[in-house]
Design a protein around this motif. Sequence first.
Motif, mmCIF file in Angstrom:
data_model
loop_
_atom_site.group_PDB
_atom_site.id
_atom_site.type_symbol
_atom_site.label_atom_id
_atom_site.label_comp_id
_atom_site.label_asym_id
_atom_site.label_seq_id
_atom_site.Cartn_x
_atom_site.Cartn_y
_atom_site.Cartn_z
ATOM 1 N N VAL A 110 0.639 -1.168 -0.167
ATOM 2 C CA VAL A 110 -0.074 -0.030 -0.116
ATOM 3 C C VAL A 110 0.689 1.211 -0.499
ATOM 4 O O VAL A 110 2.065 1.233 0.739
ATOM 5 C CB VAL A 110 -1.268 -0.526 1.650
ATOM 6 N N LEU A 111 0.419 2.031 -0.791
ATOM 7 C CA LEU A 111 1.312 3.447 -1.369
ATOM 8 C C LEU A 111 0.448 4.321 -0.404
ATOM 9 O O LEU A 111 -0.625 4.499 -0.667
ATOM 10 C CB LEU A 111 1.830 3.860 -2.595
ATOM 11 N N CYS A 112 1.336 5.376 0.061
ATOM 12 C CA CYS A 112 1.139 6.709 0.734
ATOM 13 C C CYS A 112 1.105 7.268 -0.581
ATOM 14 O O CYS A 112 2.344 7.742 0.062
ATOM 15 C CB CYS A 112 1.400 6.844 2.133
ATOM 16 N N LYS A 113 0.283 8.413 -0.712
ATOM 17 C CA LYS A 113 0.842 9.921 -1.436
ATOM 18 C C LYS A 113 -0.390 10.622 -1.248
ATOM 19 O O LYS A 113 -1.381 10.245 -1.269
ATOM 20 C CB LYS A 113 0.451 9.018 -3.420
ATOM 21 N N ASN A 114 0.020 11.492 -0.758
ATOM 22 C CA ASN A 114 -0.180 12.398 -0.457
ATOM 23 C C ASN A 114 -1.227 12.903 0.699
ATOM 24 O O ASN A 114 -2.409 12.996 0.898
ATOM 25 C CB ASN A 114 -1.058 13.935 -1.385
ATOM 26 N N GLY A 115 -1.271 12.141 1.524
ATOM 27 C CA GLY A 115 -1.385 11.751 2.778
ATOM 28 C C GLY A 115 -2.851 10.057 2.672
ATOM 29 O O GLY A 115 -3.664 10.031 3.279
ATOM 30 N N ILE A 116 -2.619 9.642 0.588
ATOM 31 C CA ILE A 116 -3.964 9.303 0.113
ATOM 32 C C ILE A 116 -2.994 7.392 0.183
ATOM 33 O O ILE A 116 -2.015 7.240 -0.569
ATOM 34 C CB ILE A 116 -4.742 9.080 -1.023
ATOM 35 N N ALA A 117 -3.649 6.568 0.619
ATOM 36 C CA ALA A 117 -3.511 5.583 0.440
ATOM 37 C C ALA A 117 -3.925 4.657 -0.866
ATOM 38 O O ALA A 117 -5.284 4.465 -1.017
ATOM 39 C CB ALA A 117 -4.421 3.905 1.541
ATOM 40 N N ASP A 118 -3.018 4.334 -1.204
ATOM 41 C CA ASP A 118 -3.170 3.367 -3.265
ATOM 42 C C ASP A 118 -2.521 1.581 -2.878
ATOM 43 O O ASP A 118 -1.308 1.751 -2.455
ATOM 44 C CB ASP A 118 -2.334 4.066 -4.256
ATOM 45 N N GLN A 119 -3.643 1.161 -3.219
ATOM 46 C CA GLN A 119 -3.553 -0.351 -2.828
ATOM 47 C C GLN A 119 -2.358 -0.932 -4.648
ATOM 48 O O GLN A 119 -3.061 -1.091 -5.269
ATOM 49 C CB GLN A 119 -4.643 -1.106 -2.873
ATOM 50 N N LEU A 120 -0.971 -1.372 -3.915
ATOM 51 C CA LEU A 120 -0.752 -1.277 -5.711
ATOM 52 C C LEU A 120 -0.786 -2.635 -5.295
ATOM 53 O O LEU A 120 -0.668 -3.195 -7.233
ATOM 54 C CB LEU A 120 0.654 -0.835 -4.735
ATOM 55 N N THR A 121 -1.133 -3.539 -5.441
ATOM 56 C CA THR A 121 -0.995 -5.078 -5.486
ATOM 57 C C THR A 121 -2.603 -5.648 -5.802
ATOM 58 O O THR A 121 -3.619 -4.337 -5.583
ATOM 59 C CB THR A 121 -0.707 -6.135 -4.250
ATOM 60 N N VAL A 122 -3.068 -7.298 -5.835
ATOM 61 C CA VAL A 122 -4.336 -7.195 -6.011
ATOM 62 C C VAL A 122 -4.183 -8.656 -5.209
ATOM 63 O O VAL A 122 -3.371 -9.688 -5.225
ATOM 64 C CB VAL A 122 -3.861 -7.898 -7.445
ATOM 65 N N ASP A 123 -5.017 -8.861 -4.096
ATOM 66 C CA ASP A 123 -5.387 -9.884 -3.233
ATOM 67 C C ASP A 123 -5.904 -10.985 -4.280
ATOM 68 O O ASP A 123 -7.135 -10.827 -4.637
ATOM 69 C CB ASP A 123 -5.796 -9.497 -2.278
ATOM 70 N N HIS A 124 -5.407 -12.042 -4.420
ATOM 71 C CA HIS A 124 -5.431 -13.069 -5.381
ATOM 72 C C HIS A 124 -6.694 -14.362 -3.990
ATOM 73 O O HIS A 124 -6.255 -15.065 -4.019
ATOM 74 C CB HIS A 124 -4.102 -13.332 -5.734
ATOM 75 N N GLU A 125 -7.848 -13.664 -4.244
ATOM 76 C CA GLU A 125 -8.833 -14.819 -3.587
ATOM 77 C C GLU A 125 -9.279 -15.739 -4.660
ATOM 78 O O GLU A 125 -9.741 -15.555 -6.061
ATOM 79 C CB GLU A 125 -9.400 -13.967 -2.665
ATOM 80 N N PRO A 126 -9.426 -17.118 -4.077
ATOM 81 C CA PRO A 126 -10.345 -17.761 -4.822
ATOM 82 C C PRO A 126 -11.629 -17.678 -5.671
ATOM 83 O O PRO A 126 -11.209 -17.812 -6.798
ATOM 84 C CB PRO A 126 -10.195 -19.113 -3.488
ATOM 85 N N HIS A 127 -12.562 -16.756 -5.107
ATOM 86 C CA HIS A 127 -13.560 -16.025 -4.819
ATOM 87 C C HIS A 127 -13.451 -15.470 -6.458
ATOM 88 O O HIS A 127 -14.180 -15.179 -7.360
ATOM 89 C CB HIS A 127 -14.707 -16.048 -4.465
ATOM 90 N N THR A 128 -12.160 -14.654 -6.762
ATOM 91 C CA THR A 128 -12.136 -13.742 -7.925
ATOM 92 C C THR A 128 -11.787 -14.167 -9.146
ATOM 93 O O THR A 128 -11.898 -14.310 -10.249
ATOM 94 C CB THR A 128 -11.510 -12.735 -7.250
ATOM 95 N N GLU A 129 -11.442 -15.540 -8.579
ATOM 96 C CA GLU A 129 -11.061 -16.598 -9.352
ATOM 97 C C GLU A 129 -11.259 -17.180 -10.452
ATOM 98 O O GLU A 129 -10.644 -18.463 -10.592
ATOM 99 C CB GLU A 129 -9.126 -16.299 -9.622
ATOM 100 N N ARG A 130 -12.129 -17.107 -9.464
ATOM 101 C CA ARG A 130 -12.857 -19.008 -9.535
ATOM 102 C C ARG A 130 -13.309 -19.395 -10.717
ATOM 103 O O ARG A 130 -13.182 -20.411 -11.608
ATOM 104 C CB ARG A 130 -14.861 -19.020 -8.959
#
Length: 294
Positions: free
Chosen positions: A163-183
């Motif tokens: 997770v990146l902090c840019k000007n105080g805002i969180a930006d998730q740089l990665t993808v959570d590879h969860e089974p239900h999203t790749e069913r």
Amino acid sequence: MGQRGPSGGFSLLGVIKKAACLDGSKPDTGKGKSKFKSSLCMNKVSHGFHLVEGQSGHKMEDYHVAEYRQKKGHVLGLFAIFDGHLGDRVPSYLKDKLFNNILDEPNFWEDPNTAIKNAYCSTDKVILENSLEFGPGGSTAVTAIVIDGKDLWVANVGDSRAVLCKNGIADQLTVDHEPHTERGRIEKQGGFVTNLPGDVARVNGQLAVARAFGDENLKAHLSSEPDIRPVRIDSSTEFVILASDGLWKVINNQEAVDMVRNMKDPQAAAKKLTSKALARKSKDDISCIVIHFG
């Protein structure tokens, strides 16, 4: 790629010895910054880390990398967290080999995206080809390469997150590879995803991530292909948090950023995040690296 044993096969002796040296009963903590000089460097880079063994009834299976190298006139910051499961042989091997394999790709400087993808896949291939010695386990991975303090390349398989902090805002740089999203992909490859009451979704009723290194028994339905994200570091780029899911299960992205944004010491920041995860009853191994820019 390791040493050859007496029979000519792959030997994990050196890797296993290194794995045994980490005393999971004590927190692993530290910090550092680059000592290399280069006219190409645009921003100062420093880091801190804190790893704590969980309460899952097994020894520590998280490993990390936090180091700097000078290569071909460039200064590199190399950071990673590897969250193992069913043993620590795979994450220990990744700690020793993955960055070397990435940097040894002949096209790394011209095409980091392809080099990282190729190295992830070739490293996984070696693990699978030597599954008798690596055992049935596997590992997630999140890696970050900082080039000359101005370019950041983040990659991951599994649910360890950056997770990146840019000007105080969180930006998730990665993808959570969860089974239900790749069913769809998993079922197309002959596998299935379970989602039993009171449990998370699992590939073939076993693994709670859809991508990982190793896991030979599930590999027909798992992927080791990383998601990759390039980031240009500028004056608004403050820091990056790398952490295993033991942290992200109980702390959301913006909350993590807000919690440590005003802390100048990245080691203290990493420790604060792991301590908060423990206070919220996270039972898993908890690993965290905070990378500061500027």
